[in-house]
Design a protein around this motif. Structure first.
Motif, PDB file in Angstrom:
ATOM      1  N   UNK A   9       0.833   9.180   3.045  1.00  0.00           N
ATOM      2  CA  UNK A   9       1.705   8.674   2.242  1.00  0.00           C
ATOM      3  C   UNK A   9       1.543   7.052   1.913  1.00  0.00           C
ATOM      4  N   UNK A  10       1.305   7.005   0.631  1.00  0.00           N
ATOM      5  CA  UNK A  10       0.847   5.454   0.223  1.00  0.00           C
ATOM      6  C   UNK A  10       1.653   4.646   0.652  1.00  0.00           C
ATOM      7  N   UNK A  11       3.180   4.874   0.200  1.00  0.00           N
ATOM      8  CA  UNK A  11       4.321   4.021   0.285  1.00  0.00           C
ATOM      9  C   UNK A  11       4.338   3.978   1.940  1.00  0.00           C
ATOM     10  N   UNK A  14       1.529   1.541   3.326  1.00  0.00           N
ATOM     11  CA  UNK A  14       1.554   0.215   2.712  1.00  0.00           C
ATOM     12  C   UNK A  14       2.778  -0.501   3.312  1.00  0.00           C
ATOM     13  N   UNK A  17       1.150  -1.443   7.027  1.00  0.00           N
ATOM     14  CA  UNK A  17       0.146  -2.559   6.732  1.00  0.00           C
ATOM     15  C   UNK A  17       0.782  -3.739   6.697  1.00  0.00           C
ATOM     16  N   UNK A  18       2.028  -3.808   5.963  1.00  0.00           N
ATOM     17  CA  UNK A  18       2.688  -5.065   5.523  1.00  0.00           C
ATOM     18  C   UNK A  18       3.287  -5.579   6.997  1.00  0.00           C
ATOM     19  N   UNK A  20       2.313  -5.204   9.753  1.00  0.00           N
ATOM     20  CA  UNK A  20       1.194  -5.522  10.575  1.00  0.00           C
ATOM     21  C   UNK A  20       0.377  -6.579  10.338  1.00  0.00           C
TER      22      UNK A  20
END
Lengths: 121, 121
Positions: A9-11, A14, A17-18, A20
């Motif tokens: 799930x790209x959302x 992201x 990651x954001x 972290x």
DNA sequence: GCAGGACATTCGAATATTGTTATGTCGTGA
DNA sequence: TCACGACATAACAATATTCGAATGTCCTGC
């Protein structure tokens, strides 16, 4: 084995990651990779103000990286099980990497020096 | 095997995560996991304005995630080899996950529909 | 050299994130 | 029920990130 990574799930990725993408929050995750901790532990081990510690933990919780439970006066945080297979794998790699680092070990030692991992004070 | 992960530079790791903490940039990495591409490819496949495509690629380059080479008028981008063992492992997981996703496959198809992967126009 | 295409950079407004101070909430113990 | 400790949230200023429009740079073909 990467067979567990069947979706991405790209959302969600992201957001993951954001959350972290910040040194303080990475250090929090590093401490949590050694077990459950309450907010005051992060304050003393990482030198954070109380509101700041609380808010960074809130960011990690919003991203689904940590979860919390209340026990008496204290709120304990731990790494949350990842629903998304991809995030699960990434977090696993992160946690395993945290087993060896020097700087982060200083954080852990500062934590253990202040008090045992179970009692708050 | 995770034996390659012997160090973890927290600063580098947070930069790495921060750069990936954005949907557009994740989609760029997804496209790049299939091979080298030039800027105009990202514009058409992801519907980005030219300055925006260039800027997002710049962010990824600053984080050491992609690298570029010039060929005539065009600048080709590709995934950069990771020096940090931890980032290397994370990126590997990411790339392997990108082999299966639906939404991102649409990006790739939009890319291939516009033109072959080698020629720019 | 000049025109045009491909890409990079700059600028500015909107928006988001950051950390601190002040305040609110909740549970505990007296 | 009251005071206190642990934590969360609000409010604010400082800073950073975002994107589009405009502009700059570099290469190519003529």
């Amino acid at each position: 084995m990467s067979a567990a990574i069947s979706t991405l799930d790209v959302r969600q990725a992201s957001r993951f990651f954001k959350a972290l993408g910040d040194e303080t929050r990475l250090r929090i995750v590093a401490l949590l990779s050694h077990g459950e901790l309450c907010v005051c532990h992060f304050e003393s081990a990482l030198g954070l103000s109380q509101p700041n510690a609380s808010r960074q933990l809130g960011v990690l919780r919003s991203a689904g990286i940590v979860e919390s439970r209340r026990e008496g006066s204290w709120v304990y945080y731990r790494l949350a099980p990842q629903l998304d297979g991809f995030c699960k794998q990434q977090l696993k790699t992160l946690v395993s990497a945290f087993g060896r680092r020097e700087v982060l070990k200083q954080d852990v030692e500062r934590l253990l020096a202040a008090r045992g991992p179970d009692s708050c004070r």
